[in-house]
Design a protein around this motif. Sequence first.
Motif, PDB file in Angstrom:
ATOM      1  N   PRO A   1      -0.405 -47.465  19.526  1.00  0.00           N
ATOM      2  CA  PRO A   1      -0.773 -46.845  18.399  1.00  0.00           C
ATOM      3  C   PRO A   1      -0.858 -47.576  17.216  1.00  0.00           C
ATOM      4  O   PRO A   1      -1.792 -47.461  16.157  1.00  0.00           O
ATOM      5  N   GLU A   2       0.099 -48.552  16.998  1.00  0.00           N
ATOM      6  CA  GLU A   2      -0.099 -49.297  15.720  1.00  0.00           C
ATOM      7  C   GLU A   2      -1.264 -50.391  15.741  1.00  0.00           C
ATOM      8  O   GLU A   2      -1.456 -50.760  14.697  1.00  0.00           O
TER       9      GLU A   2
ATOM     10  N   VAL B   1       0.781 -41.857  22.059  1.00  0.00           N
ATOM     11  CA  VAL B   1       2.231 -42.095  21.576  1.00  0.00           C
ATOM     12  C   VAL B   1       2.997 -41.874  22.714  1.00  0.00           C
ATOM     13  O   VAL B   1       3.834 -42.818  23.148  1.00  0.00           O
TER      14      VAL B   1
ATOM     15  N   ARG C   1       6.306 -35.705  12.292  1.00  0.00           N
ATOM     16  CA  ARG C   1       6.908 -37.275  12.349  1.00  0.00           C
ATOM     17  C   ARG C   1       5.877 -38.060  11.576  1.00  0.00           C
ATOM     18  O   ARG C   1       4.714 -38.044  12.002  1.00  0.00           O
ATOM     19  N   PRO C   2       6.114 -38.951  10.575  1.00  0.00           N
ATOM     20  CA  PRO C   2       5.238 -39.590   9.869  1.00  0.00           C
ATOM     21  C   PRO C   2       4.271 -40.734  10.700  1.00  0.00           C
ATOM     22  O   PRO C   2       3.018 -40.435  10.509  1.00  0.00           O
ATOM     23  N   ASP C   3       4.919 -41.332  11.615  1.00  0.00           N
ATOM     24  CA  ASP C   3       3.794 -41.939  12.650  1.00  0.00           C
ATOM     25  C   ASP C   3       3.052 -41.115  13.148  1.00  0.00           C
ATOM     26  O   ASP C   3       1.479 -41.279  13.349  1.00  0.00           O
TER      27      ASP C   3
ATOM     28  N   ALA D   1       0.233 -39.998  10.632  1.00  0.00           N
ATOM     29  CA  ALA D   1      -0.656 -41.118  10.184  1.00  0.00           C
ATOM     30  C   ALA D   1      -1.637 -41.218  11.307  1.00  0.00           C
ATOM     31  O   ALA D   1      -2.731 -41.557  11.104  1.00  0.00           O
ATOM     32  N   LEU D   2      -1.179 -41.321  12.504  1.00  0.00           N
ATOM     33  CA  LEU D   2      -2.142 -41.344  13.797  1.00  0.00           C
ATOM     34  C   LEU D   2      -3.331 -40.282  13.741  1.00  0.00           C
ATOM     35  O   LEU D   2      -4.296 -40.682  14.116  1.00  0.00           O
TER      36      LEU D   2
END
Lengths: 456, 456
Positions: free
Chosen positions: B301-302, B343, B359-361, B364-365
């Motif tokens: 993901p990152e 994820v 969840r923030p991630d 964002a994704l």
Amino acid sequence: MARNTQVPADHNAPAITRILGEFVAQHPSRGWSDAVDHEAHRTFLNWLGCAVGAAKHEAADAAVAAVSELQPAPQATIAGRSERVDMASAALVNGITSHTFDFDDTHLKTIIHPAGPVASALLALAEHKGMGGREVTDALVLGIDVACRLGNLVYPEHYDRGWHITGTTGMLGAAAGCARLLKLDAQQTQMALGIAASQPIGLREQFGTMTKPFHPGAAARAGLMSALLAAKGFTASPRALEAPRGWAQVVSTKCAWNEATDELGQRFEISFNSYKPFACGIVIHPSIDACTQLRAQGVKPEQVERIELKVHSLVLELTGKKEPADGLQGKFSVYHGCAAGLVFGRATEHEYADEIVNRPDMVALRRKVVATVDDRIDEASADVTAVLADGRRVHVFVEHAIGSLQRPMSDADLEAKFSGLSEPVLGAARTRQLIEACWGLGRAADLRALAALCRP
Amino acid sequence: MARNTQVPADHNAPAITRILGEFVAQHPSRGWSDAVDHEAHRTFLNWLGCAVGAAKHEAADAAVAAVSELQPAPQATIAGRSERVDMASAALVNGITSHTFDFDDTHLKTIIHPAGPVASALLALAEHKGMGGREVTDALVLGIDVACRLGNLVYPEHYDRGWHITGTTGMLGAAAGCARLLKLDAQQTQMALGIAASQPIGLREQFGTMTKPFHPGAAARAGLMSALLAAKGFTASPRALEAPRGWAQVVSTKCAWNEATDELGQRFEISFNSYKPFACGIVIHPSIDACTQLRAQGVKPEQVERIELKVHSLVLELTGKKEPADGLQGKFSVYHGCAAGLVFGRATEHEYADEIVNRPDMVALRRKVVATVDDRIDEASADVTAVLADGRRVHVFVEHAIGSLQRPMSDADLEAKFSGLSEPVLGAARTRQLIEACWGLGRAADLRALAALCRP
């Protein structure tokens, strides 16, 4: 997905689920006339007699054997039997037994038999909870009102389609009644109706089998369980009755929405409930009635040379069996019906026993009945003349038979019917107590006493 | 009385009630291929995981509270809970829980979820009676065959009309399966189907409420009780399914009679059963699948700068929610689905929890997913490209998603799904034992051991 184009959806139906939910929850106790309230007692008495009377029928044996498999804790009474079972099973079995003889009440506008589903559920619930008779009476009126109003909404198209309307509206009446008894609020009651809406029970194809009386029994159980579920927070569509994919539009091509709400709280459908005096199809009733009147006027079977019977053609078409071989065939013989009326002054289940139908004096008497068709006479009427050995002619014309809305059975008639059903099971003394308990239903402190009287 | 003229009656329907009764009673044990038998195990495993996983849902709480009112003797297990109740109530509750997450099996030709009604009834009955796994497996195949064949007979008109076909065929499947388990003869089995035919359960209007999963539960209970009644001699119309006023013609305008009998005993509908890998509508599945494949290929993901998603217009129409606020909305967001796939490599009920969706991630994704419509791509397909920070493009095209008939979930996939549902309730060790017990179902000497494993 495309809806069946023959059945256009109605997206503008009024919110009758909500309206009925509010009505059942909020209408005041005993918010109707004395006549309505008295009718509730009659309904209860009549229903219970039917249940007690059929308690030893093979359909009852089979159903009890099945629910006994569940090994439940004893909560509720099966009327006329010593077993006590869980209340859902009691509702089921009492609903079955009360319709087994086809002798229960009839809402004539819809041919719904409303007490089977509604009263069966209420007695089971009230006994278990030790509820009072006033609450039960209220719930009975309201439950029957809901079932019959919804019946009016879809009848006759729904029935014509093949549904056994007693079981396909009865679960809604039972849910409404039990919701009331459980003191559910309007929203919870709306949910109870919604849960019940998913469970219409009964196909007309089952007529003639044990599954016919199973329909009101299963409707009683479904309605009771729906109310219990709603009480615990179970949810359903709030438009389960009226939505395009809700109960009415799925099970019927007629949806007369106004029937649900017209004069709500003012006109009570239990007012239009009727009770059968004779354990056979309604079309023979005027002829039997006439013969009981001949008997009351002193005509004795041994004096009779001939019975001249004039009836509408439908009567002979449906019940023209001249030589019935057993009790079941006897129910389709206006000849046997006339003989029973003259000999016994009644035609209850007892007079349709095989041994009665085949008794030599009964056979001889029914052969003296000469039936002729006269279509000037209404289906609901009968013209009967007894021609006696001494040449006298005694004539009776029955315009409306006993048991019709025009000539309802009296309380004494209903008591006599109850006794005929109950005494062979519970004995005369207990039967008398039970009749009194029924009449006192609205004053009963706790339904358990009444239920205890139902056990041999 | 005149029948609805829009629905002409068919008086010449074949005797499918009798034929199916004979079939269920007389078809030999394990009279099908290894593949069919293995499918039964997959079906059972998948169903049980669903039931266990939803055991603490509020719908389960409400239903258990309601049936606990019945105070029954403990006979049968509610999967994933410590209470034991009477077997009819266990069938009801397990039927409810197994459909609560909309995560159970699907017979794609009819969108019937067949295990809910059939397996729920069978486990309850088999546990109480201490029956063996071979018999249960046989009954499962046969019960599902009956339900799905009858579904084929009326689908899609019946469903279009507004019936929830899982509950309106499921009671027939459950009755058939239980009749088999009780070793009823052909005539008794015919009666069991007949009794069940009067009890179709479920309106599509209920979708979105607890009453939707109530449908398979109530169908399980109705089928079980129908078989118990038939075993005790209760009768129904022998033509309850096919008569003009029987089940098929009353509930449907399509009656493709041949579906009941074509290749009977040769083609088994359980063969066409499918299982959802992801706890959301089927239309998002190809996109999620593609993202799990990206993850399997090492995409993290990152690293992701952008996800280019090309799908059929229907996908965005039904599931185009860009900023879902909670788990339920997340089920209608292909964006969240893609993020979950990348994820977690899965999208089970856990990945639709509110806290995961917010969840923030994850937020964002999902914002990096750029969806475009391309109607050259089939609804069942998805074209996904991950554009990474280093400029690399990783492309995946999914023609048929995992879980489709073309790409069925593997046994390992099903085990993983089961674990995801069961471990939070029963723990990892017990979950492992239960998976083994499910795979060994056909060899189990006594279902009570398996049932005991279902209790925490």
